[in-house]
Structures are given as structure tokens and as C-alpha cells.
Design a protein around this motif. Structure first.
Motif, short mmCIF file in Angstrom:
data_model
loop_
_atom_site.label_atom_id
_atom_site.label_comp_id
_atom_site.label_asym_id
_atom_site.label_seq_id
_atom_site.Cartn_x
_atom_site.Cartn_y
_atom_site.Cartn_z
N TRP A 156 13.12 42.56 59.61
CA TRP A 156 12.16 41.67 58.94
C TRP A 156 10.84 42.36 58.64
O TRP A 156 10.16 42.00 57.67
CB TRP A 156 11.97 40.41 59.76
N MET A 157 10.47 43.38 59.42
CA MET A 157 9.25 44.12 59.07
C MET A 157 9.47 44.90 57.77
O MET A 157 8.56 45.04 56.96
CB MET A 157 8.78 45.02 60.21
N ALA A 158 10.70 45.38 57.56
CA ALA A 158 11.01 46.06 56.30
C ALA A 158 10.95 45.08 55.14
O ALA A 158 10.41 45.40 54.07
CB ALA A 158 12.39 46.71 56.37
N MET A 159 11.50 43.88 55.34
CA MET A 159 11.52 42.90 54.27
C MET A 159 10.13 42.40 53.92
O MET A 159 9.83 42.13 52.77
CB MET A 159 12.41 41.72 54.67
N LYS A 160 9.27 42.26 54.92
CA LYS A 160 7.93 41.72 54.69
C LYS A 160 6.90 42.80 54.40
O LYS A 160 6.02 42.63 53.57
CB LYS A 160 7.47 40.90 55.90
N LEU A 174 15.29 50.76 56.92
CA LEU A 174 14.72 51.59 55.84
C LEU A 174 15.45 51.35 54.53
O LEU A 174 14.85 51.36 53.45
CB LEU A 174 14.79 53.07 56.22
N SER A 175 16.76 51.11 54.61
CA SER A 175 17.53 50.88 53.38
C SER A 175 17.18 49.56 52.71
O SER A 175 17.54 49.34 51.55
CB SER A 175 19.03 50.92 53.69
N ARG A 176 16.49 48.67 53.43
CA ARG A 176 16.09 47.37 52.88
C ARG A 176 14.70 47.40 52.25
O ARG A 176 14.24 46.39 51.70
CB ARG A 176 16.09 46.29 53.98
N GLY A 210 12.16 48.50 46.01
CA GLY A 210 11.96 49.50 44.97
C GLY A 210 12.57 50.84 45.32
O GLY A 210 13.67 50.93 45.91
N ASP A 211 11.86 51.91 44.96
CA ASP A 211 12.39 53.25 45.21
C ASP A 211 12.04 53.77 46.59
O ASP A 211 12.39 54.90 46.95
CB ASP A 211 11.90 54.22 44.13
N GLU A 212 11.33 52.95 47.38
CA GLU A 212 10.91 53.41 48.70
C GLU A 212 12.09 53.64 49.62
O GLU A 212 12.07 54.55 50.46
CB GLU A 212 9.95 52.40 49.31
N ALA A 213 13.14 52.83 49.50
CA ALA A 213 14.30 52.98 50.38
C ALA A 213 14.93 54.36 50.24
O ALA A 213 15.16 55.05 51.25
CB ALA A 213 15.33 51.89 50.07
N LYS A 259 23.82 60.70 59.63
CA LYS A 259 25.03 60.12 59.04
C LYS A 259 24.76 58.71 58.53
O LYS A 259 25.23 58.33 57.45
CB LYS A 259 26.14 60.09 60.10
N GLN A 260 23.99 57.95 59.28
CA GLN A 260 23.66 56.59 58.86
C GLN A 260 22.81 56.61 57.60
O GLN A 260 23.00 55.79 56.68
CB GLN A 260 22.89 55.88 60.00
N ALA A 261 21.87 57.54 57.51
CA ALA A 261 21.03 57.65 56.31
C ALA A 261 21.88 57.99 55.09
O ALA A 261 21.69 57.43 54.00
CB ALA A 261 19.94 58.70 56.53
N VAL A 262 22.82 58.90 55.26
CA VAL A 262 23.70 59.27 54.16
C VAL A 262 24.55 58.08 53.73
O VAL A 262 24.77 57.84 52.53
CB VAL A 262 24.59 60.47 54.55
#
Length: 340
Positions: free
Chosen positions: A257-261, A290-292, A295-298, A316-319
Motif C-alpha cells: 500500500w505504500m507503493a500504491m499511495k 516495486l512492480s506496483r 508509470g515508468d518508475e516500476a 530472480k523476483q525482479a526479473v
């Protein structure tokens, strides 16, 4: 003396007009108006009626609560579609609301909350309109209903109705309903409306719960509630929860939720968690958060984590999440990986 008499008469006319303006227009109703001498006493008397009826009154409310109704009539009985009327001003706000209780079988079985400009179709039932009901009486009665009823819909309606009151008693009542002495579902409803309706005062209450409440399940729900408040401290509290809460599940929810907000503002914190949290699952969930990002920040953050993290599971998770991205940079990065 004549001037004083005219002044008093004018005040009386104004007061009567104000009360009348707060009473909605009822149709298909056998309407009576009663000056209440205590809300609970009036309700107890009406519960003795043999046939179903509606009883209602008007209270001052948080002005934003009723700003977007777009239908001219509410049907209190039966199943009727609400028909939109585009001639109405859907942006109008109201400083009063109508609260109605349906009484049947000697108890309150339904709560209906509406704005004062809508017609209310009572389906030919008796309607008792009460004057002189104070906000404190209303809140106390609704709180009692929320605590005593086993019917989820009735309880939820009671908590919502409390939340819209413009009264010093509103926030303390919601805090009491959100306290650990009550069941989780009731607590969640009260916390939701503290966040949604009550700004800094509601935020302060939620922050105390987030830091002191012993129930991890409740704290987990609070992470979402912090996204509803407009208080500028909400992002900081989500960041604190993501770093410090004793429950891994609460920290995961706070990350999301910190990513979403928070968007770009919280990217550094999420990246730091993905690198340094002692819990592998939390490092991986930080990558998901981070993926959430908008824009292009993810893609920007995921590429950086994939390039720099010392943890193979995190890389691996980032990929993986780059593979789900539509950002063209993600495709370029993955193509380069495959060619290595």
C-alpha cells in the motif's frame, strides 16, 4: 417592545422553516411528526407497534458525505431501480442528512441514510418523523445497535451512519468501536470510516492502533486504511509499518500500500527493504511492491534491483516482474539477459 416582538416572531418563523427544510419529502407514506423527548424512549415506544413502520430524523453531517447523489427518489420498500436524473446537480453537498430506521417485529431491522433533497417513497407504510433529536443521542443509539446486532448489514450501516455525524462525539464513538474489545469485522468498519471521513483526528487514532494494537490481523487491515486518509503523515506511517511491525504479513501489506499511495516517494525505502530485510519473503514482497509503482518508475526500480541486489532470489523476483511489465525498457533488459 413591538420591535422585540417582531424580532422574536421572525426568529420563530426562521427556526420553523429550518426544521421543515431538514425534513425530506415523503410520498406514499402515512406521515406524522413528533417532538422527541429522548430518542431511545421514542424508539422503544414505536417498537411496540404491531405493524412495520419507518422512523426518522435529521442530523448535521460531515459536508462531503452527500455530494454526489444523482437520483431524485429513494424507495424504502421493495425492489426498485434507482433512476438517474441528469438535471440534478450531482456536485451539491449537504450539511444535514436523513437517518431512518425500519422497525418490524419489535426491533430495528434496517437503517437507511439519505440526503435531505431526495423524495422518500415509504411504500404506504407509516412514517414517524422525529424533531429535537440531538447528534449525541443519535450517535449513542447507533453505537448501541452496532454493538448489539448480529446482522452484518445492520451493523455496517450503523457504523457508517455514525461516521457522517458532524459532532465532537463522532470520532470517540468510532475509536471505541475499533477497540480490541470488539470483533474484528466491527473494528475494521470503524477504522475504515475513521480514515475515510475524519482527516487528522481519524489519522491520529489509526496511528495509535497501528503502533499499539496487539491484533496483527487488525493492523494488517489498517495498512489499506492509511491509503484513504488525506493526512500527509500517512505515507510515513506506512513506511514505519513496512520496516518495524512485528508481523511479517503486516509488513508485506504496508509495502504494497505504500507503493500504491506513495509512488516514487517510497521507491528508495522499498529498494532498501528488498536488499536488507532479514526475512527472505519480505525482501521478495518488496520487489513485488516495486512492480506496483506507477508509470515508468516500476521498470526503473526493478532494473536497478535486478542489476545490483546481492540476493539471487531477489534478483530472480525482479526479473520475473520485469517480464510482466509493458515498459519497453523491461523487454530490452530481458533480451540482453538472454543474450548473455
Amino acid at each position: 417592545m413591538r420591535h422585540l416582538a417582531r424580532t422574536l416572531a421572525a426568529i420563530a418563523v426562521f427556526s420553523a422553516a429550518t426544521v421543515l427544510a431538514q425534513q425530506p419529502q415523503f410520498v406514499h407514506a402515512r406521515l406524522t411528526t413528533v417532538a422527541a423527548h429522548g430518542l431511545n424512549a421514542e424508539l422503544d415506544t414505536l417498537k411496540g407497534e404491531a405493524t412495520p413502520l419507518w422512523v426518522g430524523y435529521s442530523v448535521p453531517v460531515v459536508e462531503k458525505s452527500f455530494s454526489s447523489w444523482d437520483s431524485r427518489i429513494s424507495y424504502l420498500e421493495g425492489d426498485h431501480p434507482n433512476v438517474n436524473d441528469n438535471t440534478l446537480n450531482s456536485n451539491r453537498s449537504y450539511d444535514h442528512a436523513v437517518i431512518l430506521f425500519r422497525i418490524a417485529d419489535h426491533s430495528i431491522v434496517k437503517i437507511h441514510v439519505d440526503n435531505p433533497d431526495r423524495q422518500l417513497d415509504a411504500g404506504d407504510l407509516r412514517v414517524v418523523w422525529l424533531t429535537n433529536v440531538t447528534p449525541d443521542e443519535s450517535i449513542a443509539n447507533l453505537k448501541s445497535l452496532a454493538l448489539q446486532s448480529d446482522a452484518k448489514k445492520l451493523r455496517d450501516s450503523a457504523v457508517f451512519a455514525i461516521s457522517i455525524h458532524q459532532s465532537p462525539a463522532t470520532v470517540p464513538a468510532l475509536i471505541s468501536l475499533a477497540s480490541p474489545t470488539n470483533d474484528l469485522q466491527l473494528r475494521e468498519q470503524a477504522a475504515f470510516w475513521l480514515a475515510n471521513q475524519h482527516g487528522a483526528e481519524g489519522f491520529a487514532a489509526l496511528k495509535r492502533f497501528a503502533r499499539e494494537d496487539p491484533d496483527a490481523g487488525f493492523r494488517e487491515k489498517l495498512a489499506f486504511d492509511f491509503t484513504l486518509t488525506k493526512d500527509p503523515g500517512a505515507i510515513g506511517e506506512l513506511i514505519r509499518m513496512a520496516h518495524e511491525d512485528s508481523s511479517p504479513q503486516v509488513r508485506k501489506q504496508a509495502q504494497f500500500w505504500m507503493a500504491m499511495k506513495g509512488g516514487k516517494v517510497v521507491a528508495g525505502d522499498l529498494r532498501e527493504i528488498s536488499e536488507n530485510d532479514p526475512d527472505t519473503q519480505l525482501r521478495k514482497s518488496a520487489v513485488f511492491a516495486l512492480s506496483r509503482l506507477p508509470g515508468d518508475e516500476a521498470a526503473t526500480q526493478l532494473i536497478q534491483v535486478a542489476n545490483t541486489s546481492k540476493d539471487p532470489a531477489v534478483r530472480k523476483q525482479a526479473v520475473f516482474w520485469l517480464g510482466q511489465s509493458r515498459d519497453p525498457r523491461a523487454l530490452d533488459y530481458l533480451t540482453k539477459l538472454l543474450k548473455q
